[in-house]
Write a protein that holds these residues in place. Structure first.
Motif, short mmCIF file in Angstrom:
data_model
loop_
_atom_site.label_atom_id
_atom_site.label_comp_id
_atom_site.label_asym_id
_atom_site.label_seq_id
_atom_site.Cartn_x
_atom_site.Cartn_y
_atom_site.Cartn_z
N VAL A 192 0.84 -1.21 0.00
CA VAL A 192 0.00 0.00 0.00
C VAL A 192 0.87 1.25 0.00
O VAL A 192 0.53 2.27 -0.62
CB VAL A 192 -1.02 -0.01 1.17
N GLN A 193 2.02 1.17 0.63
CA GLN A 193 2.93 2.33 0.62
C GLN A 193 3.50 2.54 -0.80
O GLN A 193 3.56 3.67 -1.29
CB GLN A 193 4.05 2.12 1.65
N LEU A 194 3.84 1.42 -1.43
CA LEU A 194 4.38 1.52 -2.81
C LEU A 194 3.35 2.15 -3.75
O LEU A 194 3.69 2.95 -4.62
CB LEU A 194 4.73 0.13 -3.33
N ALA A 195 2.09 1.75 -3.54
CA ALA A 195 1.05 2.24 -4.45
C ALA A 195 0.60 3.66 -4.14
O ALA A 195 0.33 4.44 -5.05
CB ALA A 195 -0.16 1.29 -4.39
N ALA A 196 0.52 4.00 -2.84
CA ALA A 196 -0.12 5.27 -2.48
C ALA A 196 0.85 6.44 -2.33
O ALA A 196 0.47 7.58 -2.59
CB ALA A 196 -0.91 5.08 -1.18
N ILE A 197 2.07 6.17 -1.89
CA ILE A 197 2.96 7.31 -1.58
C ILE A 197 3.26 8.17 -2.83
O ILE A 197 3.11 9.40 -2.76
CB ILE A 197 4.24 6.85 -0.84
N PRO A 198 3.64 7.56 -3.97
CA PRO A 198 3.97 8.44 -5.12
C PRO A 198 2.83 9.36 -5.56
O PRO A 198 3.02 10.59 -5.64
CB PRO A 198 4.41 7.46 -6.22
N PRO A 199 1.59 8.84 -5.78
CA PRO A 199 0.54 9.78 -6.20
C PRO A 199 0.18 10.78 -5.09
O PRO A 199 -0.16 11.93 -5.38
CB PRO A 199 -0.67 8.90 -6.54
N ALA A 200 0.29 10.34 -3.83
CA ALA A 200 -0.02 11.27 -2.73
C ALA A 200 1.02 12.40 -2.70
O ALA A 200 0.67 13.55 -2.46
CB ALA A 200 -0.05 10.53 -1.40
#
Ligand code: AMP
Length: 450
Positions: A26-34
């Motif tokens: 979830v960190q891999l998926a969410a951190i960049p767009p956030a």
């Protein structure tokens, strides 16, 4: 590697200090767009590392270029359904912000209102439950117009708990340009879809942990039972014979939770009970003792156990089957965390069977059938099954009546249920959820107020 994210060096330092080496999915998926400032709608379980997935980008945004500011103003708000979750999130924020100038504060019910009002003016980040925050907003204490990041965590839970209107009002009060990050453990129902549509702007949707892939480290079993007394014997046996660090037993009613608690205390198990009639002090005591390991077993209803995050919880027993696939996911989501092994056992009477089979279909999983030799009862599941896995024609058979009269379970489960077990079935305590994702709505029952 966390260094792959364009995070401020003070945050990377905190991440290293916490020994986080690899980001979770979830960190891999969410951190960049956030980090790019996008609104996100993320489906991820507690235990997946979702807190860091929103806290790190949030802190990064507030840090900006790192130059200190002349005055402190409220720039980020994190809303959560329960006080415990809010406390846990505050700790997580403080750990990540330890090398920064950013200050976080907690606003939940049960604390002094004036003290909170004074604190509100001295923090950059506010973590709280919607009810108390609305009270502060009504009292004119809560300046939300400079908020740059709004996080709605466990949004599905907040809606279940009746906070929809409060959350929406708070979101509307964040009137300046801001980013909204909405997290939920499940895809939620129409209420959540409505909220997503109202509070998020062109969000990116990220679905981690599709329910069918949940808890790969958790074995899921069912054991059939003749009646509640038989279930109590099974619980006793499992607690005495299974290997576990900490266990939680879910019942659907307060009455059953208290009753089971009494039985286990009598058997000298170290156990606590949590349900809607327990006050915050008892709740905190139970959770602290469980966390410290002084108590290994908790009997709880769904509402009372909401948001519980306890390390080492590796055995979940569903004394009663939860009433929806989502509730089941919430319950067993407490085991097998951070790659650990867990065991989830559901005790299934004839009245639980169809619900269990609906949940199997919802999860696209078949639970392992298990028998405890010493406590084998009469009921082994319906004789005839429909293609769906549900019982065919059980209504006519009246299995429970037969079991009650004849003493269905063989020794030592041979005792017929006492009147207390069967008469005046108590009202349910857990909120009723309707499952989604292709599963027909499960039978609704009227929940009693928590
Ligand atoms: P959460 O899902 O946010 O409640 O996180 C569950 C637990 O995993 C918390 O104790 C976190 O501190 C921990 N955690 C989160 N991300 C990582 C990571 N990348 N590496 C190790 N532990 C983590």
């Amino acid at each position: 590697m966390f260094a792959q994210f364009a995070l401020h060096e003070r945050l990377l330092k905190a991440v290293a200090e916490l020994n986080f080496t690899e980001p979770t999915p979830v960190q891999l998926a969410a951190i960049p767009p956030a980090l790019q400032g996008r609104d996100l709608r993320v489906i991820a379980q507690t235990g997946s590392g979702k807190t860091a997935a929103f806290v790190l980008p949030l802190l990064n945004r507030l840090l900006g270029d790192g130059s200190s500011r002349a005055r402190v103003s409220l720039r980020a708000v994190i809303l959560l359904p329960t006080r415990e979750l809010a406390q846990q999130t505050l700790k997580e924020v403080e750990r990540f912000a330890q090398f920064t100038f950013l200050k976080a504060g907690l606003i939940t019910g049960g604390e002094d209102f004036k003290v909170q009002a004074a604190m509100l003016r001295k923090v950059d980040i506010l973590i709280g439950t919607p009810g108390r925050l609305i009270e502060h907003a009504n009292a004119g204490n809560l300046p939300l117009d400079e908020v740059e990041v709004l996080v709605l965590d466990e949004a599905d839970r907040m809606l279940d708990m009746g906070f929809a209107e409060d959350v929406q009002r708070l979101a509307e009060a964040c009137s300046g340009p801001h980013q909204t990050l909405l997290f939920s453990a499940t895809s939620g129902g129409s209420g959540l879809r409505e909220m997503v549509a109202k509070v998020l702007k062109e969000p990116q949707h990220l679905q981690l942990n599709a329910v069918s892939q949940l808890n790969e480290g958790t074995r899921q079993q069912i054991i059939t039972a003749d009646h509640n007394y038989h279930k109590e014997q099974l619980v006793d046996w499992l607690l005495a014979n299974e290997t576990y660090e900490k266990a939680i037993i879910f019942t659907n009613t307060r009455v059953q939770a208290d009753r089971l608690y009494g039985k286990l205390v009598a058997r000298e198990f170290k156990v606590f009970v949590l349900h809607g009639e327990k006050d915050q002090k008892d709740r905190k005591l139970a959770i602290d003792r469980l966390k410290q390991g002084a108590v290994k077993i908790l009997v709880a209803t769904d509402v009372a156990a909401r948001g519980l995050d306890v390390d080492g919880l590796d055995l979940v027993i569903n004394f009663d089957m939860p009433r929806s696939g989502d509730e089941y996911v919430h319950r067993i989501g407490r085991t097998g965390r951070a790659g650990g092994e867990g065991l989830a056992i559901s005790l299934i009477c004839h009245t639980d069977w169809n619900l269990m089979s609906s949940i199997e279909r919802y999860l696209k999983q078949r639970f392992e059938r298990r028998t405890i030799k010493e406590l084998k009862g009469t009921y082994q599941g319906p004789k005839n099954l429909k293609a769906s896995g549900k019982a065919a024609g059980t209504k006519k058979k009246k299995v429970e009546a037969k079991a009650g009269k004849k003493g269905a379970a063989k020794k030592p489960a041979a005792k017929a249920p006492s009147k207390r077990n069967t008469a005046n079935k108590p009202k349910s305590e857990a909120p009723v959820l309707v499952s989604q994702d292709g599963l027909a709505p499960l039978k609704r029952r009227k929940p009693a107020a928590e």
